[in-house]
Design a protein around this motif. Structure first.
Motif, PDB file in Angstrom:
ATOM      1  N   MET C  25       0.830  -1.207   0.000  1.00 54.57           N
ATOM      2  CA  MET C  25       0.000   0.000   0.000  1.00 54.57           C
ATOM      3  C   MET C  25       0.868   1.261   0.000  1.00 54.57           C
ATOM      4  SD  MET C  25      -2.901  -1.501   0.104  1.00 54.57           S
ATOM      5  CE  MET C  25      -3.069  -3.275   0.215  1.00 54.57           C
ATOM      6  N   CYS C  29      -2.377   5.371   2.842  1.00 51.45           N
ATOM      7  CA  CYS C  29      -3.571   4.659   2.377  1.00 51.45           C
ATOM      8  C   CYS C  29      -4.413   4.227   3.576  1.00 51.45           C
ATOM      9  CB  CYS C  29      -3.157   3.430   1.571  1.00 51.45           C
ATOM     10  SG  CYS C  29      -4.533   2.364   1.086  1.00 51.45           S
ATOM     11  N   CYS C  60      -6.824  -2.191  -5.257  1.00 48.83           N
ATOM     12  CA  CYS C  60      -6.043  -2.031  -4.026  1.00 48.83           C
ATOM     13  C   CYS C  60      -6.681  -2.813  -2.887  1.00 48.83           C
ATOM     14  CB  CYS C  60      -5.949  -0.551  -3.655  1.00 48.83           C
ATOM     15  SG  CYS C  60      -5.085   0.428  -4.915  1.00 48.83           S
TER      16      CYS C  60
END
Lengths: 183, 380, 281
Positions: C25, C29, C60
């Motif tokens: 990440m 995030c 993601c």
């Protein structure tokens, strides 16, 4: 041709006449006699009353082509049923048509029987059993299967409450002499 | 107990065979001409403590099948062309993650909605190459109701054995044909279970290379807590983009099929030994070809038939051997010419290869095949 | 007191595949907070990691699952709920959690979402909403706020957004909730209630994409974005109005809907058992 035995049978008519069920009954009857077969039927979005058929191929080779190439016998319960099947009928074939539902019987090099199948059905008790009477007549005239196995099969393939009526229909079909149109 | 004779419809035989093979999960979406399979499974699965679920589309259907298989169930779906198209992405996922699953594709007229109630053989190439990327897949092509039964069982066995999606490919005629079928007695059916990890192995790697290239599968809850991903992954299951590892990962899943061809291949040959003309066909076209061979033989024409029962991987060697002495090869198929490309590739220039195609929703009759062979023989 | 004991008892490292660190990440995030909150809830519920299955889609959000030391499945784009449906039906003994994103769940997977809500199988669905397709470089999503600049809305977003919770509620989800990553303990409690709920639970997690979405729209650094969650959680619906600072709609948080409905898997198994009993009898 090789010595392979092959018999092609069709019930033709209109949707709703019980042609597929009729062929299932014949299939079952032949099974009771130890014979193998392949059944196919028209499969398309037709409305009730449209052209419908069911075919049975009896072949000594179980992997033989399972669809109609030339009919050895046919029973037709409607004009469209016989008209659309005509190109597939072999010379010398057994052709049974209903006296009332097929107004213009076909002509050709085959053994034609015009029989009052639907009238007899109505007389016995239901116009819906014309298919069974046709089967009986077909079996009687062709010898493709015996009366006992057809009677047993009709009971196995239809609801018990209709057993009596259906057996009567098989017998009416087998009593072909009495089915022959008057005059 | 001995086997028993039954009159069975192709699609029904497929469902009965699936249950007999150990299938305990079915997810599907209604589509002509395959729906009888779903209907039959919805009735039969609850009786064997299995699960039937009708999903919102074919994408979800194959996803659910893969999910159930990951959970440990033998699982399948059934569809036809449009639905098979929608399944392609998840089919690739199953191939990549090596999740056993069986997909029945009953072919109808295409492309697009095409002719839903009419037979065709237009998915021969899609069944092999439908999903993107190089991928392993096995496709079996039964030509009778008896064979639908046998091949559906074999599809499950191959899928479990090789951890690969297996497609059972047949057409609308075979699907709705009712034939006399000999059902084996209960308990006599050979079924294959996938290799399961015990859950206690030290340093277990879910995609470790084994002798036969088929990795051992771990079941959730048994102890190994694993990652499954459609991304290119290493032996431990996690993503990688390292060139050597990526190449190894892909080559292994492709080799897994190639190196085990002896267990996968299945071809029926009729009268090919002395055949001057060899017909290559599958499904209902092969049934017509079989009759055509008999007709031609009775006329003194030396015709033979090669029928790939395992259609993919394609039986190169068997076909090459069968056509070694042939002057002509005929490929009758209910499409505009698909199987013929493989035949041409294999036969090369050693014999003339001709097609006999039909795309009008009608089967190719035996007489048409016989006539085409006569023409080929006359041309020589 | 007990609560505090449990908090101190929880070490996220116990639930992570530490060999995969550093993680994937971007700095700032919000998905890490969501992940931590999920694992915290799992810890408090005492769920055996061997019996925990986490099913993810693509994006993601889809990449978060791999870091969990459990049975993790990284499936195809938009389809994790469909995979999870098969898994849960085949394996009712597993606790099945789906982690999905706003694009994965509401765009490409929208059909599966509404049918999963309707079916009411005992699955917990966490939708990490960062208003953007981050993995593919910042394209507009079904939850991107009005006027926001993305790589496919260079003049600012003009498409209306989905209220995912209203959608899930309307489609029949028997548990619906929303929380912000700013409130990790509240998020943990919500996820915990969702997992405990017998039926399909939908939890929208308001997460932040600092690197791609925040930067392009000058929403500030991570800290500023996460702090703005408070002001964005307006008490009443102002619609997706361009004058709103960040979030598009009324953003009520907490448990938004809870209905007692038959859980699908158990109902199916009960009916099947009745069928078998009927056949045998």
């Amino acid at each position: 041709m090789t010595g392979m035995e092959r018999t092609e049978i069709r019930l033709a008519g209109s949707g709703g006449q019980g042609l597929i069920l009729g062929m299932q009954i014949l299939f079952r009857a032949l099974g009771l006699e130890g014979k193998r077969a392949a059944q196919s039927q028209s499969y398309e979005p037709t409305s009730r009353g449209g052209y419908c058929y069911s075919d049975l191929i009896l072949a000594s080779d179980p992997s033989d082509y399972p669809l109609v190439t030339g009919l050895d016998m046919i029973a037709a319960l409607s004009q469209v049923g016989i008209d659309r099947s005509l190109p597939f009928i072999k010379p010398g074939a057994l052709v049974i048509v209903d006296e009332r539902l097929v107004e213009t019987p076909p002509t050709g090099p085959f053994k034609l029987h015009v029989l009052p199948l639907s009238q007899r059905a109505a007389a016995i008790g239901s116009p819906r059993i014309a298919n069974i009477i046709a089967l009986g007549a077909l079996a009687r005239l062709s010898g493709v299967c015996g009366k006992d196995s057809l009677e047993t099969a009709v009971c196995l393939e239809t609801p018990p409450k209709f057993a009596e009526l259906n057996i009567a229909a098989v017998r009416a079909g087998f009593a072909i002499e009495r089915l022959a149109p008057a005059g | 107990m001995s086997s028993s004779l039954h009159s069975l419809q192709g699609n029904k035989a497929c469902a009965l065979a699936a249950i007999a093979a150990g299938c305990r999960f079915f997810a599907g979406y209604p589509i002509t001409p395959s729906s009888e399979i779903a209907e039959q499974m919805s009735r039969d699965l609850p009786r064997v403590d299995g699960v039937f679920v009708q999903m919102e589309d074919e994408i979800a259907s194959l996803a659910a099948v893969i999910g159930a298989s990951l959970g440990g169930s033998k699982a399948m779906t059934a569809t036809s062309g449009p639905g098979f198209s929608l399944m392609q992405e998840n089919l690739g996922f199953a191939a990549m993650t090596e999740v056993p699953c069986v997909i029945i594709n009953v072919m109808r007229g295409g492309p697009s909605t095409g002719m839903p109630t009419k037979p065709a053989q237009g998915d021969i190439m899609q069944a092999r190459w439908g999903t993107h990327g190089d991928h392993p897949i096995i496709v079996v092509a039964p030509a009778s109701v008896q064979e639908v039964y046998a091949e559906t069982i074999r599809a499950f066995n191959l899928s479990e054995r090789f951890r690969v999606p297996v497609v059972v490919l047949y057409d609308q005629i075979i699907a709705h044909l009712i034939e006399t079928v000999e059902l084996p007695p209960k308990g006599s059916i050979h079924t294959v279970e996938r290799k399961w990890a015990s859950g206690t192995e030290e340093g277990f790697k879910p995609y470790a290379e084994t002798d036969d290239l088929v990795p051992v599968m771990a079941r959730p809850g048994d102890g190994h807590r694993l990652h499954v991903t459609g991304l290119t992954h290493t032996e431990d299951g996690f993503p990688t983009q390292k060139p050597d590892l990526a190449a190894h990962a892909l080559n292994r899943i492709l080799d897994k099929i190639e190196r085990n061809r002896a267990e996968i291949d299945k071809v029926e040959q009729i009268e090919t030994k002395d055949a001057g003309t060899v017909i290559v066909a599958v499904g209902i076209a092969a049934r017509a070809a079989r009759r055509a061979v008999q007709m031609l033989r009775s006329e003194g024409i030396r015709a033979g038939l090669v029928r790939p029962v395992t259609l993919w991987p394609f039986p190169d060697e068997a076909l090459r051997a069968a056509t070694a002495n042939a002057r002509a090869v005929l490929v009758p198929e209910m499409n505009a010419g698909q199987l013929i490309h493989e035949v041409q590739r294999v036969v090369g220039g050693s014999a003339k290869v001709a097609g006999l195609n039909r795309v009008d929703g009608e089967p190719i009759p035996p007489a048409a095949i016989a006539q085409k062979v006569r023409e080929l023989v006359a041309d020589e | 007191m007990n609560e505090i004991a449990r908090v101190s008892d929880f070490d996220v490292k116990d639930y992570l595949r530490l060999n995969l660190m550093p993680h994937f990440m971007c700095p700032g995030c919000g998905h890490g907070i969501a992940l931590r909150s999920l694992l915290w809830a799992v810890h408090e519920l005492g769920i055996d990691r061997n019996k925990l299955a986490v099913v993810c889609g693509i994006g993601c959000s889809g990449r978060t699952g791999a870091y969990i030391d459990a049975n993790t499945f990284h499936t195809t784009h938009g389809r994790p709920l469909a995979f999870a449906t098969g898994l849960k039906l085949a394996r009712p003994d597993l606790t099945v959690v789906v982690i999905t994103g706003d694009g994965d769940c509401l765009a490409i997977g929208g059909n599966h979402l509404i049918h999963a809500c309707r079916r009411n199988l005992d699955i917990t669905c966490l939708m990490l909403n960062n208003e953007i397709y981050g993995m593919t470089g910042g394209q507009v999503s079904p939850t991107t706020s009005a006027t926001r600049v993305t790589s496919t809305t260079p003049a600012g977003n003009t498409e209306p957004t989905f209220d995912a919770c209203k959608l899930a509620d309307a489609a029949g989800a028997s548990f619906v909730g929303r929380e912000v990553t700013r409130q990790a303990p509240a998020l943990k409690n919500l996820i915990r209630a969702a997992i405990e709920h017998d039926g399909f639970s939908f939890v929208e997690v308001m997460s932040d994409c600092t690197e791609i979405y925040g930067r392009k729209n000058e929403l500030g650094e991570s800290a500023e974005m996460i702090l703005s969650q408070k002001s964005d959680m307006v008490p009443d619906g102002l619609g997706n109005a361009p004058d709103q600072p960040f979030r598009p709609n009324r953003m009520a948080t907490g448990i938004l809907a809870r209905h007692a409905r038959p859980e699908y898997g158990r109902t199916y198994r009960e009916r099947s058992a009745e069928l078998r009993a009927g056949t045998e009898g």
